[in-house]
Design an enzyme around this catalytic site. Structure first.
Site, PDB file in Angstrom:
ATOM      1  N   GLU A   1      71.663 -27.609 -39.749  1.00  0.00           N
ATOM      2  CA  GLU A   1      71.986 -27.506 -41.024  1.00  0.00           C
ATOM      3  C   GLU A   1      70.617 -28.300 -42.009  1.00  0.00           C
ATOM      4  O   GLU A   1      69.977 -27.636 -42.816  1.00  0.00           O
ATOM      5  CB  GLU A   1      73.213 -27.926 -41.523  1.00  0.00           C
TER       6      GLU A   1
ATOM      7  N   GLU B   1      79.265 -30.587 -33.203  1.00  0.00           N
ATOM      8  CA  GLU B   1      79.172 -31.065 -34.796  1.00  0.00           C
ATOM      9  C   GLU B   1      77.541 -31.564 -34.909  1.00  0.00           C
ATOM     10  O   GLU B   1      77.045 -31.405 -36.130  1.00  0.00           O
ATOM     11  CB  GLU B   1      80.122 -32.090 -35.114  1.00  0.00           C
TER      12      GLU B   1
END
Length: 126
Positions: A78, A71
């Site tokens: 991102e 994650e």
């Protein structure tokens, strides 16, 4: 070839500070990270309540570390992609989707490990 830098405890401690800041950012801004942390907390509580073995603890800890790491890496990708451009870009979209799939693979594997460890123990209670 780059010259080897001398070892420094001060620099190692600084690196831990940056890692702590990264963790705080993940907790503060990333909903999925908080969901994974909650799942990790449930796994740890179940581990204590159901008296899992040392080997099972090792598997649980590796799964938690793997999911949280996946994650964190997905989020960092991102953020970096968003820094490159806020516009729609097919390659950046593809990179983000692939990274998200990596998180999903890791979370699914952790879920399966959790089921294999906890379900038999829970069934014995009933």
């Amino acid at each position: 070839m780059k010259q080897q830098e001398k070892f420094s405890w001060h620099k190692r401690l600084k690196a831990l500070k940056y890692a702590g800041r990264g963790f705080a950012l993940l907790v503060a801004y990333e909903h999925n990270f908080r969901i994974h942390l909650f799942a990790a907390l449930i796994a740890v509580i179940l581990g204590f309540l159901l008296s899992v073995s040392i080997t099972e603890w090792c598997l649980i800890i590796l799964c938690i570390g793997g999911v949280l790491t996946a994650e964190a890496l997905n989020t960092s990708l991102e953020v970096l992609c968003d820094r490159v451009t806020k516009n729609q870009d097919a390659l950046i979209g593809k990179a983000k989707d692939i990274a998200a799939a990596g998180v999903s693979f890791t979370a699914l594997a952790a879920l399966i490990v959790g089921i294999l460890i906890f379900l038999p123990k829970l069934l014995l209670l009933f």
